[in-house]
Design a protein around this motif. Structure first.
Motif, PDB file in Angstrom:
ATOM      1  N   ASP A   1       0.656  -1.314   0.128  1.00 41.43           N
ATOM      2  CA  ASP A   1       0.161   0.048  -0.097  1.00 41.43           C
ATOM      3  C   ASP A   1       0.773   1.322  -0.342  1.00 41.43           C
ATOM      4  OD1 ASP A   1       1.119  -0.320   2.588  1.00 41.43           O
ATOM      5  OD2 ASP A   1      -1.057  -0.170   3.762  1.00 41.43           O
ATOM      6  N   GLY A   2       1.918   1.021  -0.385  1.00 43.76           N
ATOM      7  CA  GLY A   2       2.671   2.268  -0.518  1.00 43.76           C
ATOM      8  C   GLY A   2       4.221   1.847  -0.326  1.00 43.76           C
ATOM      9  N   ALA A   3       4.831   2.833   0.402  1.00 40.88           N
ATOM     10  CA  ALA A   3       7.061   2.509   0.676  1.00 40.88           C
ATOM     11  C   ALA A   3       7.187   2.033   1.628  1.00 40.88           C
ATOM     12  CB  ALA A   3       7.636   3.029  -0.074  1.00 40.88           C
ATOM     13  N   MET A   4       8.279   1.712   2.192  1.00 48.48           N
ATOM     14  CA  MET A   4       9.186   1.975   3.569  1.00 48.48           C
ATOM     15  C   MET A   4      10.015   2.507   3.481  1.00 48.48           C
ATOM     16  SD  MET A   4       9.938  -0.811   6.097  1.00 48.48           S
ATOM     17  CE  MET A   4       8.575  -0.537   7.720  1.00 48.48           C
ATOM     18  N   ALA A   5      10.534   3.543   4.192  1.00 48.32           N
ATOM     19  CA  ALA A   5      12.094   3.654   3.638  1.00 48.32           C
ATOM     20  C   ALA A   5      12.856   3.630   5.001  1.00 48.32           C
ATOM     21  CB  ALA A   5      12.102   5.510   3.434  1.00 48.32           C
ATOM     22  N   VAL A   6      14.048   2.667   4.153  1.00 47.95           N
ATOM     23  CA  VAL A   6      14.609   2.743   5.732  1.00 47.95           C
ATOM     24  C   VAL A   6      16.532   1.853   5.853  1.00 47.95           C
ATOM     25  CG1 VAL A   6      12.960   1.211   7.472  1.00 47.95           C
ATOM     26  CG2 VAL A   6      14.364  -0.014   5.172  1.00 47.95           C
ATOM     27  N   GLY A   7      16.916   2.835   6.098  1.00 46.61           N
ATOM     28  CA  GLY A   7      18.473   3.131   5.738  1.00 46.61           C
ATOM     29  C   GLY A   7      19.656   2.804   5.968  1.00 46.61           C
ATOM     30  N   GLU A   8      19.943   1.888   7.582  1.00 49.45           N
ATOM     31  CA  GLU A   8      21.294   1.807   7.480  1.00 49.45           C
ATOM     32  C   GLU A   8      21.263   0.426   6.925  1.00 49.45           C
ATOM     33  OE1 GLU A   8      23.200   1.811  11.891  1.00 49.45           O
ATOM     34  OE2 GLU A   8      20.570   0.842  11.523  1.00 49.45           O
ATOM     35  N   PRO A   9      22.828   0.314   6.515  1.00 45.72           N
ATOM     36  CA  PRO A   9      23.662   2.066   6.223  1.00 45.72           C
ATOM     37  C   PRO A   9      23.728   2.857   5.439  1.00 45.72           C
ATOM     38  CG  PRO A   9      24.904  -0.094   5.964  1.00 45.72           C
ATOM     39  CD  PRO A   9      23.521  -0.648   6.360  1.00 45.72           C
ATOM     40  N   ALA A  10      22.921   2.571   5.185  1.00 47.17           N
ATOM     41  CA  ALA A  10      23.521   3.037   2.943  1.00 47.17           C
ATOM     42  C   ALA A  10      22.220   3.374   2.211  1.00 47.17           C
ATOM     43  CB  ALA A  10      24.541   2.776   1.954  1.00 47.17           C
ATOM     44  N   GLY A  11      20.823   3.285   2.363  1.00 41.77           N
ATOM     45  CA  GLY A  11      19.394   2.830   2.360  1.00 41.77           C
ATOM     46  C   GLY A  11      19.067   4.291   1.558  1.00 41.77           C
ATOM     47  N   SER A  12      19.000   4.681   2.721  1.00 40.07           N
ATOM     48  CA  SER A  12      18.893   6.966   2.248  1.00 40.07           C
ATOM     49  C   SER A  12      19.230   7.086   1.027  1.00 40.07           C
ATOM     50  CB  SER A  12      19.064   7.700   3.754  1.00 40.07           C
ATOM     51  OG  SER A  12      18.568   7.056   4.993  1.00 40.07           O
ATOM     52  N   MET A  13      20.277   6.454   0.239  1.00 36.33           N
ATOM     53  CA  MET A  13      20.983   7.291  -0.593  1.00 36.33           C
ATOM     54  C   MET A  13      19.842   6.696  -2.058  1.00 36.33           C
ATOM     55  SD  MET A  13      24.847   5.791  -1.756  1.00 36.33           S
ATOM     56  CE  MET A  13      25.045   3.975  -1.689  1.00 36.33           C
ATOM     57  N   THR A  14      19.062   5.629  -1.714  1.00 36.93           N
ATOM     58  CA  THR A  14      18.102   5.465  -2.731  1.00 36.93           C
ATOM     59  C   THR A  14      16.989   6.177  -3.017  1.00 36.93           C
ATOM     60  OG1 THR A  14      16.097   3.921  -1.534  1.00 36.93           O
ATOM     61  CG2 THR A  14      18.687   2.110  -2.535  1.00 36.93           C
ATOM     62  N   TRP A  15      16.899   7.694  -2.356  1.00 34.65           N
ATOM     63  CA  TRP A  15      15.544   8.155  -2.264  1.00 34.65           C
ATOM     64  C   TRP A  15      15.505   9.631  -1.979  1.00 34.65           C
ATOM     65  CZ3 TRP A  15      13.401  10.785   2.138  1.00 34.65           C
ATOM     66  CH2 TRP A  15      13.643   9.768   2.817  1.00 34.65           C
ATOM     67  N   PHE A  16      17.382  10.057  -1.917  1.00 34.85           N
ATOM     68  CA  PHE A  16      17.846  11.353  -2.207  1.00 34.85           C
ATOM     69  C   PHE A  16      19.108  11.726  -1.900  1.00 34.85           C
ATOM     70  CE2 PHE A  16      17.739  10.837   2.519  1.00 34.85           C
ATOM     71  CZ  PHE A  16      18.822  11.591   3.085  1.00 34.85           C
ATOM     72  N   PRO A  17      19.443  12.598  -2.583  1.00 39.48           N
ATOM     73  CA  PRO A  17      21.304  12.860  -2.185  1.00 39.48           C
ATOM     74  C   PRO A  17      21.922  13.536  -1.586  1.00 39.48           C
ATOM     75  CG  PRO A  17      19.498  13.948  -4.036  1.00 39.48           C
ATOM     76  CD  PRO A  17      19.093  13.648  -3.412  1.00 39.48           C
ATOM     77  N   GLY A  18      23.390  13.614  -0.552  1.00 40.64           N
ATOM     78  CA  GLY A  18      23.704  13.556   0.899  1.00 40.64           C
ATOM     79  C   GLY A  18      25.013  13.345   0.917  1.00 40.64           C
ATOM     80  N   ASN A  19      24.926  13.637   1.913  1.00 36.55           N
ATOM     81  CA  ASN A  19      25.983  12.966   2.630  1.00 36.55           C
ATOM     82  C   ASN A  19      25.772  11.468   3.119  1.00 36.55           C
ATOM     83  OD1 ASN A  19      28.536  12.908   3.117  1.00 36.55           O
ATOM     84  ND2 ASN A  19      29.231  14.704   4.098  1.00 36.55           N
ATOM     85  N   HIS A  20      25.799  10.549   2.590  1.00 29.86           N
ATOM     86  CA  HIS A  20      25.447   9.453   3.162  1.00 29.86           C
ATOM     87  C   HIS A  20      26.040   9.059   4.568  1.00 29.86           C
ATOM     88  CE1 HIS A  20      21.216  10.076   1.830  1.00 29.86           C
ATOM     89  NE2 HIS A  20      21.839  10.529   0.698  1.00 29.86           N
ATOM     90  N   HIS A  21      26.918   9.351   4.892  1.00 31.16           N
ATOM     91  CA  HIS A  21      28.003   9.273   6.189  1.00 31.16           C
ATOM     92  C   HIS A  21      27.649   9.639   7.565  1.00 31.16           C
ATOM     93  CE1 HIS A  21      31.556   7.919   8.944  1.00 31.16           C
ATOM     94  NE2 HIS A  21      31.293   7.085   7.799  1.00 31.16           N
ATOM     95  N   PRO A  22      27.924   9.030   8.985  1.00 31.81           N
ATOM     96  CA  PRO A  22      27.006   9.063   9.864  1.00 31.81           C
ATOM     97  C   PRO A  22      27.635  10.150  10.523  1.00 31.81           C
ATOM     98  CG  PRO A  22      27.706   7.114  10.569  1.00 31.81           C
ATOM     99  CD  PRO A  22      27.646   7.694   8.735  1.00 31.81           C
ATOM    100  N   SER A  23      28.699  10.946  10.113  1.00 29.61           N
ATOM    101  CA  SER A  23      29.822  11.724  10.678  1.00 29.61           C
ATOM    102  C   SER A  23      28.910  13.287  10.484  1.00 29.61           C
ATOM    103  CB  SER A  23      31.345  11.482  10.149  1.00 29.61           C
ATOM    104  OG  SER A  23      31.482  11.637   8.780  1.00 29.61           O
TER     105      SER A  23
END
Length: 469
Positions: free
Chosen positions: A157-179
């Motif tokens: 019924d939609g989508a779940m966005a889960v990003g650890e450790p690198a999955g967030s870069m699949t839906w927005f550009p950025g500096n995807h390191h925890p530092s």
């Protein structure tokens, strides 16, 4: 463990080649220095970027649920930490339509999971600049070595966005390191009747032309892997704790019955953890409970709203809420220190049981220590997982908690519980590593604790050692 394992999983096979394929510093094509195209993390050598520090993300996401397509714009406000001619962003998949820096068209290259940007003019050290990326497409998922999934995960019924450790870069550009942590504003437009949930507080919700836009604001610093934009047909409950903390709980109706009791304890658990760990570090809390997303069988400590793939038990809620202090507010500088997240959250489970009529923490420790020497628990030390595929294995969770229990024995309850409270308060909204924690403990205890940490945090195999005060 309530869900196997209760937070993260292993790490990045589908991206392994891409994350290892490009040098640590680069050139955006043509003379002049560029910021490093990696944060230099030994376990994830292609994640993150250098030369700048992000202060704020403004994300506009328009999601077509039926076609599973995303039309989006990311506005990234950052400060140059050195003089640079170009810089890179992490982005896996999707199509780039346009990139501007401070309103002027920028040159762009794609290199694996890197988006390399060359502004029209160089950026001086200390300069604040705004990068706008227009993009679209069907967001992808990433598959980890054990077969589990992260990223933008489609649901029925939609989508779940889960990003650890690198999955967030699949839906927005950025500096995807925890530092590199930043504040976020996330606007999500979905068909009317659907709900879109992100981090922080819901600032606005309005419908027009058969679509609804949800505007979320997260003012406290957040690592990219803790961001979410989860979409579905949810039952939403909004309330406020006795202390005035807003709670937003979104539950798939199919999970509502089994979720009711554990989620009703959120305020009780937050109160208990606040007494142990100091003031709650964020301006809201809550939960998202989805219904069996494809290949997602783990809970994740999404900032302010942990995400559960099905109804959790209360121990899992204890674990994920403890992460709001350990991992979310105090975030590791490097992924090798994942034990600072998982060891503390696991030990919170031990303490909950100990203080609520269950087994003492010592009994839990003893049952783990009794395992055979060839048990996977002793496969590697928690402070040195050695490989990205190990960061969510038992030694990080259970042995990480064992380190803390040995610390408790060594320094005594009075000093130990003072450390539990003062550590997350001192490093609130900052990054830290094992060296910071060891130095903090030694100062609090006024003694040399190197033997303890050498043995329990970094020692190979099953420790043959007992601390004698």
């Amino acid at each position: 463990m309530p869900f196997p394992p209760p937070c993260v999983r292993r790490a990045l096979p589908a991206l392994a080649a891409a994350l290892l394929s490009v040098s640590c510093t680069g050139d955006a094509g043509g003379g002049g220095p560029t910021g490093a195209d990696t944060a230099g993390d030994p376990l994830f050598p292609r994640l993150g970027n250098g030369g700048y520090d992000v202060g704020h993300y403004r994300l506009r996401l328009d999601y077509d649920v039926k076609r599973r397509r995303l039309d989006a714009t990311a506005v990234i406000t950052a400060r140059a930490t050195e003089a640079i001619r170009g810089f890179s962003l992490d982005l896996a998949g999707l199509t780039i339509r346009r990139v501007t820096v401070d309103g002027k068209e920028a040159e762009v290259q794609r290199k694996g999971s890197k988006l390399i940007v060359r502004p029209a003019a160089p950026l001086g050290k200390g300069a604040t600049f705004r990068t706008t990326v227009d993009y679209d497409g069907r967001p992808r998922t990433l598959t980890d070595p054990d077969g589990s999934t992260e990223g933008w995960v489609p649901t029925d019924d939609g989508a779940m966005a889960v990003g650890e450790p690198a999955g967030s870069m699949t839906w927005f550009p950025g500096n995807h390191h925890p530092s590199d942590k930043a504040a976020y504003d996330i606007r999500i437009t979905v068909p009317e009747g659907w709900t879109a949930v992100a981090n922080g507080e819901l600032r606005d919700e309005r419908s027009r032309g058969g679509r609804t836009t949800f505007a979320w604001h997260s003012g406290e610093p957040m690592a990219g892997y803790l961001a979410t934009a989860t979409i579905g047909k949810f039952e939403v409950a909004r309330s406020t704790t006795k202390g005035g903390l807003p709670l937003y709980v979104a539950v798939d109706p199919r999970e509502a019955g089994r979720s009711r009791k554990p989620l009703s304890r959120i305020e009780e658990i937050l109160d208990w953890e606040s007494r142990l760990f100091g003031p709650y570090p964020f301006s809201s809390s809550g939960a998202i409970v989805d219904h069996e997303p494809e290949d997602v069988d783990y809970a994740l400590e999404v900032q302010t709203k942990p995400v559960y793939p099905e109804a959790p038990d209360h121990t899992t809620v204890v674990h994920e809420l403890a992460h709001q202090w350990f991992g979310n507010s105090v975030t590791p500088k490097r992924w090798r220190d994942m034990w600072l997240n998982e060891g503390f959250a696991t030990y919170a489970e031990w303490l909950w049981r100990e203080q609520h009529g269950g087994d003492p923490a010592q009994k839990t420790f003893d049952s783990l220590y009794a395992r055979d020497e060839d048990d996977p628990l002793w496969e590697f030390p928690p402070g040195d997982p050695g490989s990205a595929k190990n960061i969510s294995d038992d030694p990080v969770y259970e042995r990480g908690a064992m380190v803390l229990h040995q610390l408790r024995i060594a320094v005594g309850d009075k000093t130990f519980f003072r450390i539990l409270k003062e550590w997350p308060t001192t490093y609130r909204h900052r990054n830290a590593d094992a060296r910071d924690f060891i130095a903090f403990c030694e100062k609090a205890a006024d003694e040399d604790l190197s033997e303890l940490f050498d043995t329990w945090l970094y020692g190979e195999g099953r420790p043959e050692w007992e601390y004698e005060p």
